[in-house]
Design a protein around this motif. Structure first.
Motif, short mmCIF file in Angstrom:
data_model
loop_
_atom_site.label_atom_id
_atom_site.label_comp_id
_atom_site.label_asym_id
_atom_site.label_seq_id
_atom_site.Cartn_x
_atom_site.Cartn_y
_atom_site.Cartn_z
N VAL A 89 -4.58 -11.02 24.62
CA VAL A 89 -5.46 -10.06 23.95
C VAL A 89 -6.46 -10.85 23.11
N ALA A 90 -7.72 -10.78 23.49
CA ALA A 90 -8.76 -11.52 22.80
C ALA A 90 -9.27 -10.74 21.59
N HIS A 91 -9.68 -11.46 20.55
CA HIS A 91 -10.25 -10.82 19.37
C HIS A 91 -11.43 -9.93 19.74
N GLU A 92 -12.21 -10.39 20.70
CA GLU A 92 -13.43 -9.68 21.09
C GLU A 92 -13.17 -8.31 21.70
N THR A 93 -11.94 -8.06 22.14
CA THR A 93 -11.64 -6.79 22.81
C THR A 93 -11.12 -5.71 21.87
N VAL A 94 -10.84 -6.05 20.63
CA VAL A 94 -10.28 -5.08 19.68
C VAL A 94 -11.40 -4.24 19.08
N LEU A 95 -11.29 -2.91 19.23
CA LEU A 95 -12.28 -1.99 18.68
C LEU A 95 -11.90 -1.64 17.25
N GLU A 96 -12.85 -1.73 16.35
CA GLU A 96 -12.62 -1.45 14.94
C GLU A 96 -13.41 -0.21 14.52
N ASN A 97 -12.73 0.93 14.46
CA ASN A 97 -13.37 2.18 14.03
C ASN A 97 -14.67 2.44 14.77
N GLU A 98 -14.62 2.30 16.07
CA GLU A 98 -15.81 2.52 16.89
C GLU A 98 -15.41 3.22 18.18
N PRO A 99 -16.34 3.92 18.79
CA PRO A 99 -16.02 4.63 20.03
C PRO A 99 -15.81 3.68 21.20
N ILE A 100 -15.26 4.22 22.28
CA ILE A 100 -15.07 3.44 23.49
C ILE A 100 -16.43 3.25 24.16
N PRO A 101 -16.88 2.01 24.34
CA PRO A 101 -18.21 1.76 24.89
C PRO A 101 -18.21 1.81 26.43
N THR A 123 -6.84 12.07 21.90
CA THR A 123 -5.92 12.08 20.77
C THR A 123 -4.56 11.57 21.24
N VAL A 124 -4.08 10.56 20.56
CA VAL A 124 -2.78 9.95 20.91
C VAL A 124 -1.84 10.22 19.74
N GLU A 125 -0.79 11.02 19.98
CA GLU A 125 0.12 11.43 18.92
C GLU A 125 1.54 10.92 19.20
N PHE A 126 1.99 9.99 18.37
CA PHE A 126 3.36 9.50 18.44
C PHE A 126 4.24 10.36 17.54
N ALA A 127 5.52 10.40 17.84
CA ALA A 127 6.45 11.21 17.04
C ALA A 127 6.56 10.67 15.62
N ASN A 128 6.63 9.36 15.46
CA ASN A 128 6.84 8.76 14.14
C ASN A 128 5.80 7.69 13.77
N LEU A 129 5.09 7.18 14.76
CA LEU A 129 4.15 6.09 14.50
C LEU A 129 2.76 6.57 14.10
N GLY A 130 2.58 7.88 14.08
CA GLY A 130 1.29 8.41 13.67
C GLY A 130 0.40 8.77 14.85
N SER A 131 -0.82 9.17 14.56
CA SER A 131 -1.75 9.61 15.59
C SER A 131 -3.07 8.86 15.49
N MET A 132 -3.80 8.87 16.61
CA MET A 132 -5.08 8.20 16.67
C MET A 132 -6.03 9.09 17.46
N GLU A 133 -7.28 9.15 17.02
CA GLU A 133 -8.30 9.91 17.73
C GLU A 133 -9.46 8.98 18.06
N ILE A 134 -9.83 8.95 19.34
CA ILE A 134 -10.85 8.02 19.80
C ILE A 134 -11.84 8.77 20.67
N ARG A 135 -13.11 8.54 20.42
CA ARG A 135 -14.16 9.18 21.20
C ARG A 135 -14.77 8.18 22.18
N ALA A 136 -15.10 8.65 23.34
CA ALA A 136 -15.79 7.81 24.31
C ALA A 136 -17.28 8.14 24.31
N GLU A 137 -18.10 7.11 24.42
CA GLU A 137 -19.55 7.37 24.47
C GLU A 137 -20.17 6.55 25.59
#
Length: 261
Positions: free
Chosen positions: A84-96, A247-261
């Protein structure tokens, strides 16, 4: 017979150019057969060209083919891995999506290590060495036309279908989560499209991490303190379309919402 270094370089160049130019190619094994070991040689060469710091400067490792069904389908008796390269991690940004060929989304459980893991490693060793577990979304990508994957060797060479990664903010102590029973649901624009539980990952998502620690010893590598290890897809992969919200919702690990653009 192993591939020569020139042959490895030529195949790595094909994949690198497909990645760089966003132009998919035919699977490599359409033209030449090669072993699993050669597939990793190709992958490492591609990764070293793509990542600014090469394999010495990574966020962590990723696993794939962590179910027996997928392994049997592609004719390999073990999971596969990549970096997993640093360059591939998205930080609070939509899927490009405009930067990708044919992205797909899946949910995973990530392990953040608190210490190095040196072979031989057991599942309990992984749990003991884990600082926290986190929700992870992987944006898969294939450099092959139409996601054609005739062999595990093709997948391995193609960075194990690495694309982008989104790491959740909810870090949980591993003792607070029943990893085998941890469930997830992936929704597209509010409609659930895929589900799964941790036990689908080789019975316990810590198990493939232990396998990886042992397997990396074969390539003079290992799992190190601070690394993120993505234990493999819990949910089925879903095609990504611009404008959709996932929207990705785990039972205990929390949820994440990601938009694609």
């Amino acid at each position: 017979m192993p591939l020569s270094q020139d042959e490895v370089d030529d195949l790595a160049t094909k994949l690198y150019e497909a990645y760089d130019e966003k132009e998919p190619i035919a699977p490599l094994t359409d033209d030449v057969e090669f072993s699993t070991e050669d597939a990793y040689r190709i992958q490492f060469e591609v990764f070293d060209r793509l990542s600014a710091g090469g394999r010495d400067d990574v966020v962590g490792h990723k696993l794939g083919l962590v179910s027996e069904a997928k392994q049997e389908q592609l004719g390999i008796p073990e999971p596969i891995f990549g970096y997993v390269a640093h360059e591939t991690v998205l930080e609070n940004e939509p899927i490009p999506t405009e930067e990708m060929i044919a992205p797909r989304i899946e949910a995973e459980i990530g392990f953040v290590l608190d210490e190095d893991l040196t072979a031989p490693v057991s599942t309990m060793d992984v749990l003991t060495a884990t600082r926290a577990v986190v929700p992870v979304v992987e944006i898969l990508e294939s450099r092959y036309q139409g996601w054609a994957i005739p062999s595990a060797q093709d997948v391995i060479a193609d960075l194990t279908s690495a694309g982008k990664v989104v790491v959740g903010e909810q870090y949980r102590d591993v003792t607070d989560v029943d990893l085998k029973m941890e469930s997830v649901a992936v929704s597209v624009n509010g409609d659930v499209e895929a589900t799964g539980i941790g036990g689908d990952i080789m019975g316990n998502p810590a198990r493939p991490v232990a396998w990886l620690a042992d397997r990396l010893a074969d390539v003079d590598d290992g799992l190190r303190e601070g690394e993120l290890v993505m234990s493999g897809g819990i949910s089925a992969a879903i095609d990504i379309e611009p404008g959709d919200v996932y929207t990705v919702e785990f039972a205990n690990l929390g949820s994440m919402e990601i938009r694609a653009e």
